[in-house]
Design a protein around this motif. Structure first.
Motif, PDB file in Angstrom:
ATOM      1  N   GLN A 283      53.081 -61.449  19.058  1.00 41.78           N
ATOM      2  CA  GLN A 283      54.022 -62.733  18.942  1.00 41.78           C
ATOM      3  C   GLN A 283      54.880 -62.826  17.526  1.00 41.78           C
ATOM      4  OE1 GLN A 283      54.326 -64.930  21.488  1.00 41.78           O
ATOM      5  NE2 GLN A 283      52.762 -63.471  22.458  1.00 41.78           N
ATOM      6  N   VAL A 284      56.090 -62.875  17.874  1.00 47.93           N
ATOM      7  CA  VAL A 284      56.975 -62.936  16.702  1.00 47.93           C
ATOM      8  C   VAL A 284      56.792 -64.095  16.054  1.00 47.93           C
ATOM      9  CG1 VAL A 284      59.458 -63.053  16.058  1.00 47.93           C
ATOM     10  CG2 VAL A 284      58.723 -61.407  17.558  1.00 47.93           C
ATOM     11  N   ILE A 285      56.748 -64.462  14.437  1.00 48.30           N
ATOM     12  CA  ILE A 285      56.606 -65.549  13.894  1.00 48.30           C
ATOM     13  C   ILE A 285      58.102 -66.017  13.389  1.00 48.30           C
ATOM     14  CG2 ILE A 285      55.713 -66.773  11.788  1.00 48.30           C
ATOM     15  CD1 ILE A 285      53.674 -65.874  13.972  1.00 48.30           C
ATOM     16  N   VAL A 286      58.662 -66.759  14.118  1.00 46.13           N
ATOM     17  CA  VAL A 286      60.244 -67.341  13.978  1.00 46.13           C
ATOM     18  C   VAL A 286      60.312 -67.965  12.478  1.00 46.13           C
ATOM     19  CG1 VAL A 286      62.065 -68.705  14.850  1.00 46.13           C
ATOM     20  CG2 VAL A 286      60.633 -67.582  16.393  1.00 46.13           C
ATOM     21  N   ASN A 287      59.414 -68.825  12.402  1.00 48.18           N
ATOM     22  CA  ASN A 287      59.733 -69.423  10.814  1.00 48.18           C
ATOM     23  C   ASN A 287      58.346 -69.393  10.146  1.00 48.18           C
ATOM     24  OD1 ASN A 287      62.171 -70.607  11.528  1.00 48.18           O
ATOM     25  ND2 ASN A 287      61.145 -72.006  12.959  1.00 48.18           N
ATOM     26  N   PRO A 288      58.064 -68.110   9.318  1.00 50.46           N
ATOM     27  CA  PRO A 288      57.069 -67.880   8.668  1.00 50.46           C
ATOM     28  C   PRO A 288      56.603 -69.131   7.764  1.00 50.46           C
ATOM     29  CG  PRO A 288      58.326 -66.033   8.825  1.00 50.46           C
ATOM     30  CD  PRO A 288      59.276 -67.080   9.097  1.00 50.46           C
ATOM     31  N   GLU A 289      57.514 -69.527   7.239  1.00 46.47           N
ATOM     32  CA  GLU A 289      57.356 -70.748   6.091  1.00 46.47           C
ATOM     33  C   GLU A 289      56.470 -71.578   6.742  1.00 46.47           C
ATOM     34  OE1 GLU A 289      61.303 -71.289   7.825  1.00 46.47           O
ATOM     35  OE2 GLU A 289      60.107 -69.561   6.923  1.00 46.47           O
ATOM     36  N   GLU A 290      56.716 -72.120   7.981  1.00 47.94           N
ATOM     37  CA  GLU A 290      55.933 -73.280   8.533  1.00 47.94           C
ATOM     38  C   GLU A 290      54.231 -72.984   8.487  1.00 47.94           C
ATOM     39  OE1 GLU A 290      57.516 -74.128  12.191  1.00 47.94           O
ATOM     40  OE2 GLU A 290      59.376 -74.894  11.550  1.00 47.94           O
ATOM     41  N   LYS A 291      54.137 -71.715   8.640  1.00 47.35           N
ATOM     42  CA  LYS A 291      52.684 -71.267   8.652  1.00 47.35           C
ATOM     43  C   LYS A 291      52.108 -70.829   7.119  1.00 47.35           C
ATOM     44  CE  LYS A 291      52.593 -69.875  13.283  1.00 47.35           C
ATOM     45  NZ  LYS A 291      51.580 -70.772  13.702  1.00 47.35           N
ATOM     46  N   ASN A 292      53.006 -71.049   6.262  1.00 47.88           N
ATOM     47  CA  ASN A 292      52.580 -70.732   4.750  1.00 47.88           C
ATOM     48  C   ASN A 292      52.736 -69.271   4.758  1.00 47.88           C
ATOM     49  OD1 ASN A 292      52.295 -73.315   3.734  1.00 47.88           O
ATOM     50  ND2 ASN A 292      50.190 -73.459   4.519  1.00 47.88           N
ATOM     51  N   TYR A 293      53.511 -68.617   5.462  1.00 48.95           N
ATOM     52  CA  TYR A 293      53.517 -67.005   5.388  1.00 48.95           C
ATOM     53  C   TYR A 293      54.866 -67.052   4.336  1.00 48.95           C
ATOM     54  CZ  TYR A 293      50.667 -66.447   9.310  1.00 48.95           C
ATOM     55  OH  TYR A 293      49.558 -66.770  10.330  1.00 48.95           O
ATOM     56  N   LEU A 294      55.031 -65.783   3.749  1.00 49.54           N
ATOM     57  CA  LEU A 294      55.968 -65.467   2.780  1.00 49.54           C
ATOM     58  C   LEU A 294      56.716 -64.219   3.184  1.00 49.54           C
ATOM     59  CD1 LEU A 294      57.700 -66.165   0.498  1.00 49.54           C
ATOM     60  CD2 LEU A 294      56.199 -65.136  -1.156  1.00 49.54           C
ATOM     61  N   LEU A 295      57.731 -64.118   3.733  1.00 49.49           N
ATOM     62  CA  LEU A 295      58.527 -63.273   4.176  1.00 49.49           C
ATOM     63  C   LEU A 295      59.787 -62.970   3.123  1.00 49.49           C
ATOM     64  CD1 LEU A 295      59.180 -60.276   5.991  1.00 49.49           C
ATOM     65  CD2 LEU A 295      60.387 -62.073   7.617  1.00 49.49           C
TER      66      LEU A 295
END
Length: 802
Positions: A283-295
């Protein structure tokens, strides 16, 4: 084997970025074994093994939840290809109850994938293989004379007609081989309608490892060559994939991939990053920041940072070296699309399974006990859901959770917002497995000893943790005594609760037990709630506050002391006045008081009675009584030793009247009167004496300060005789262990001091008396203030001498 219909929910599949994804539900495989077969349209099913998987573009692994995962490239060996746009693959799933795969149930599962939008070059970095595919309509002539191209050109004249050959360039040199030979080395090369692809294993002999922006890259530099009539086709099929780039902190996982890989970008000045996409599983993470991911990315790096514990991954409990901890796993992928002058568009896909090292997580014990409820409430956590309580020991007595509940313990789980849980244990203070200790004056210290046994993780490793929880509450009521007297006795009544368990009764420094009571002539009786103690007026231990020839004011004291520490908690006292016409009292300090009743006919004049020393007359008298008070060292008192006792003897007699001047006997009506007085003392005895402080602001309390005992061997001298008298300070009331002589001793306020004075001589004619005893602030024995304990052998009532 027979084909069966798939159970609902057993298989899920998708097509993501030209990769087939298939997941099996582990719950439907519990207690079973399975194998996968790849169905070849031409030769039938082929059993999937590791060698086939890496060569043909397949991956068989598990996701972080333990579900079997199968991935396949659309360019895989057995994939049906329709015009490089539609792809299909059929998998047989064989399930058996036996490890030998005997009598399997076979499920056939077809998968389809549509992928019409190919980039000029596409690279996939999988767990077990590297794959590059290139459009074959790339211009055959290139002006980019790279090392690879220049190395390949001299070999082109040897390329077989209408046959693909591969040219590998590595630090060990150049190697040109046919496609069939490449397959033997673990490679896979083929061409489709519009593409050529090369699939290579990691760490082959033809590969090399280089460091790009701090990341180790496994690289295979190759050129695919093909000759047909007038056409000579050279295709760069170089592939490079990261083999590390993972770093960890206590809270995050970071995955780093180089932005520009030199072996894949010929002219870095023309490089342009077009798109970067991250995903988890398929699954692609469209908005990583919403899950506290940092890209994040820059000219050199693409960096993905994931917080440990993120929902898309999995935390798993583990035990290492007897320590509880967690391991976090997550399956990520990264797609980077760029353009450059040499390749137009490159799509670079990396699939990475990440697992952290073991991270210790020391569980905590939280004491939520509310003393008013008399109930231990102990929270033990935090743990992941894969931890269960299998046994618990209370006070070193083991219980299963079921047995613990049956005994009366309450055990339940509590869940927290961060997806962890804890175990709550409730135990009554009054449970027999709770340790109880009487402390301070009226408090009980309750101690709960707990040993937890937990089953941790899917491996069900046992983990042990012990805890000790204490609670001190004031739940003990000190007993109150009541006293009264009759004509001949004193009585003390007190509750029996706690007696011998928390405290004991002491008469001076002696434990008041049944033997002492009988020896002293006391009568002790108990009922269900109280102890009644009857003390005769003239029994040992009675204190005589006032004594006259017909009246005695007597007091009896007992102390309530802790069983373990001997600390005095309370003094119980009963004091009464008695009318008594005849008695003899021998005080511990050697004072003797006698009330003599003269029953003679005819009556005598009581004022004329005397002791052996005729100067010792009665202190008080009337017609029928005479009261004497004297010390055993005076008034002609004699002494003798019998066994362990010293006996003092005197005599009360009547002095007859004789006419003055007459030496011959005179007839008189006065009768003879003699009364023998005897006092028995133990040869060795301990006296409890004290001094009172009048002004606590200016005077040190009794027992504090510095004390220096001295030892001397010439304390008293007579003619040609030296007495051996030794004084010592004992460390406790047992008089078994003593302080060293001439050494300063510090005592706290109200702390008793145990002094011993011993006469070493064994002559029956020598006696030892406590004559004067006092306390001063300094080592100067004559300094003031001075607190007198005894003066001239008598207990002093003076508080202080300035």
């Amino acid at each position: 084997s027979t084909l069966y219909v798939l159970p609902p929910g057993f298989v899920e599949s998708s097509c993501r970025s030209r990769i087939f994804w298939m997941k099996l539900n582990k719950l439907l495989l519990q207690g079973k074994f399975f194998q996968l077969e790849i169905y070849d349209p031409y030769s039938g099913p082929v059993l999937l093994d590791e060698k086939l998987a890496s060569r043909c573009g397949y991956v068989l692994s598990e996701d972080v939840w333990g579900n079997p995962i199968f991935r396949a490239s659309v360019l895989g060996c057995h994939v049906a290809n329709e015009a490089d746009e539609l792809f299909s693959l059929t998998v047989n799933i064989k399930v058996s109850s036996f490890s030998s795969m005997r009598a399997p149930v076979t499920y056939t599962y077809p998968m389809y994938c549509s992928y019409p939008s190919w980039a000029s070059r596409e690279i996939v970095c999988e767990e077990n293989y590297m794959e590059v595919s290139v459009k074959t309509d790339v211009p055959a002539v290139s002006n980019d004379y790279t090392v690879a191209w220049m190395s390949a050109l001299p070999e082109t004249q040897n390329v077989a007609y209408q046959q693909w050959q591969l040219m590998f360039v590595s630090p060990s040199g150049r190697k040109r081989i046919t496609v069939s030979d490449a397959v033997k080395l673990g490679y896979s090369f083929n061409n489709t309608l519009s593409r050529v692809y090369l699939r290579a294993p990691y760490h082959s002999n033809e590969s090399d490892v280089s460091v790009v922006s701090g990341v180790n890259m496994n690289m295979v530099t190759s050129t695919s060559m093909y000759r047909q009539r007038w056409l000579l086709l050279l295709i760069d099929t170089t592939v490079s994939c990261p083999i590390d780039g993972i770093s960890f902190t206590d809270t995050t996982v970071t995955w780093t991939v180089p932005s520009i890989i030199p072996t894949l970008v010929v002219q870095e000045s023309t490089f342009l990053s077009k798109n970067i996409v991250m995903g988890v599983d398929d699954q692609v993470i469209v908005n990583p920041e919403e899950k506290n991911y940092l890209l994040e990315h820059n000219e050199t790096h693409i960096r993905i940072t994931i917080p440990i514990g993120a929902e898309e991954g999995k935390l798993k409990s583990s035990v290492s070296g007897g320590v509880y901890g967690v391991i976090y796993s997550i399956d990520l992928f990264l797609e980077h699309t760029w353009t450059d002058a040499g390749w137009q568009t490159t799509k670079y896909t990396v699939i990475k399974s990440i697992t952290t090292p073991f991270m210790p997580q020391i569980p905590t014990i939280i004491n939520n006990t509310v003393p008013e409820e008399r109930l231990f409430n102990v929270e033990f956590g935090h743990f992941l859901p894969d931890v269960s309580l299998v046994a618990i020991a209370i006070g070193n007595v083991p219980f299963t959770p079921r047995e613990a509940q049956y005994h009366g313990f309450k055990i339940y789980e509590i869940f927290f917002s961060n997806r962890t849980k804890g175990f709550i244990l409730e135990v009554s203070f009054d449970d027999p497995y709770v340790l109880k200790e009487y402390v301070n004056r009226n408090e009980t210290k309750y101690t709960l000893l707990v040993n937890y046994t937990l089953s941790v993780g899917p491996e069900m490793t046992l983990y042990y943790h012990s805890a000790e929880v204490e609670c001190v509450i004031a739940d003990i009521e000190l007993p109150e005594a009541a006293g009264y007297c009759d004509e001949e006795n004193l009585y003390l009544t007190l509750p029996t609760f706690g007696l011998h368990q928390y405290w004991n009764l002491y008469l001076g420094n002696k434990l008041l037990n049944r033997h002492v009571a009988l020896t002293n002539g006391y009568l002790a009786a108990t009922n269900s709630t109280h102890l009644i103690l009857q003390i005769p007026l003239f029994a040992a231990g009675v204190i005589y506050e006032e004594v006259s020839f017909q009246k005695i004011k007597a007091r009896f004291d007992i102390a309530l002391r802790k069983v373990r520490t001997m600390e005095t908690l309370q003094m119980f006292s009963i004091s009464c006045s008695f009318n008594s016409s005849a008695f003899i009292i021998c005080q511990p300090d050697g004072t003797v008081m006698v009330s003599a009743q003269m029953k003679t006919v005819p009556a005598i004049d009581m004022s004329k009675t005397k002791l052996r020393d005729s100067s010792c007359k009665p202190r008080e008298y009337n017609e029928a009584h005479a009261f004497f008070k004297f010390h055993v060292t005076t008034c002609g008192t004699s002494v003798r030793f019998e066994g362990d006792h010293i006996i003092y003897e005197n005599e009360i007699s009547y002095e007859k009247e004789i006419l003055p001047g007459q030496s011959i006997p005179t007839i008189t009506r006065d009768p003879d009167y003699r009364l023998t007085v005897l006092c028995y003392y133990q040869a060795k005895e301990t006296l409890v004496l004290g001094a009172l402080v009048s002004d606590s602001a200016t005077s040190p309390p009794f027992g504090s300060g510095t004390m220096v005992p001295t030892s001397n061997t010439a304390a008293y001298r007579r003619v040609r005789q030296v007495l051996n008298v030794v004084s010592r300070v004992s460390k406790d009331e047992s008089f078994m262990e003593f302080y060293e002589p001439n050494k300063a001793i510090i005592k706290q306020s109200l702390e008793p001091v145990f002094l011993e004075v011993e006469l070493k001589d064994e002559s029956p004619n020598i006696e030892l008396y406590l004559e004067n005893c006092w306390i001063t602030r300094s080592l100067d024995l004559n300094s003031t203030p001075r607190w007198n304990i005894t003066v001239d052998g008598q207990v002093s009532n003076d508080q202080c001498t300035q």
